[in-house]
Enzyme design. Sequence first.
Site: not given
Ligand SMILES: *Cc1c(COP(=O)(O)O)cnc(C)c1O
Length: 393
Positions: A61, A114, A186, A211
């Site tokens: 963990r 997001y 981000d 992504k």
């Molecule tokens: C998808 C996404 C997130 C969240 O990610 P998850 O892996 O779905 O929890 C955060 N920021 C952006 C810009 C995203 O496209």
Amino acid sequence: MAEREKNIGPGTRAVWSGEEGLGWQGATQVPVVHSVTFGFDDLDEWMEVGAGRAPGHIYSRNTNPTVEVFEEKMRQLEGAEAATSFATGMAAVSNTLFALLEPGRRVVSIRDTYGGTSRIFLEFLPRYGVEVELCPTEDHETLEAAVEQGCDLLYLETPTNPTMKILDIERLARAGHARGAVVVVDNTFASPINQSPLEMGADLVLHSATKFLGGHSDAMGGVVCGREDLVREIFRFREINGATLAAPVAYFLIRSLKTLELRVLRQNENAAGLARFLTGHPAVERVYFPGLEDDPGHEIADRQMRGFGGLVSFSLRGGMDEVRSFLGGLRYAHRAASLGSVGTLIGPPAVTSHVELTPEARAELGIPETLIRCSVGIENLEDLIEDFRRALD
Ligand SMILES: *Cc1c(COP(=O)(O)O)cnc(C)c1O
């Protein structure tokens, strides 16, 4: 970053970094260490590792050898002092915010973050006595004025979802630092191949690894890279709340990172080609892509990004019937949420990322009802254009 690391290209880094000395019985690839717990025959060594004074692992963990390789690759790709990982992108976002904030603190951000991040800002942080101000996304003056009124954490995202608005990271990081704020970016939409926020002054950069980093829509994860003292605070919070990246998933991400540069360069090219094609098509009302010269964010994007990314949004003339028939006519696209995969993914924000908003609220964010967001894959551009042409006609 060590001088030795600086002169290495991202493709080489993604393949080799973090893998030194890992071979097990001569294995050339990173072992997937499923072990939850790690044994010690020497009590003194156990105590040193447990106290964090010697390298090693106690319990998965907290840390795990396979997960550490993923973190080291990301640390080097973002040119960061430190990196730590999470089970999902939202875990990276929420752990960062909850680890660094406390009652009475103030966050400045944008309206177009997001969807999940926006929920934390509007619903959860206020519950814990954190003040949040969300500014109109491209309005740099308003953002600077909001920061000027006090800011402990400035949270940015660029390009934004789904209309690809662009923020000037260097300018806003300067404003944030003048007020003593921690600046977080981000970087999910750009990927470390196209944009390096830490070089532009950000303190922390985070990703949904689900992504572009994973790139195949088959693994979820998140990562935060940046200043060592901040990353350590976030890690301390994550190891207790338990949003840990699992070792088998870390292996998927390690394997995916090795092709990150190849995939993203191809996606950049395909998205630019598709955007150019869409701009000239009579069924298309407007194209949202920072690589187009008349795009409102083009000038800043051209300065701060190495590539414009694999996402293109566009609105269709007409209504939902036109959207329905266009989507139904495509052969080479998954009609699905998410982005960054090798296969083209397409969907209207009105039924995916922004489904919970009313049409009026969507309009306020500049999201037309017929907007379609396309995450362009690594297929051959001619085939994608032909497919789109047929569906649009
Ligand atoms: C998808 C996404 C997130 C969240 O990610 P998850 O892996 O779905 O929890 C955060 N920021 C952006 C810009 C995203 O496209």
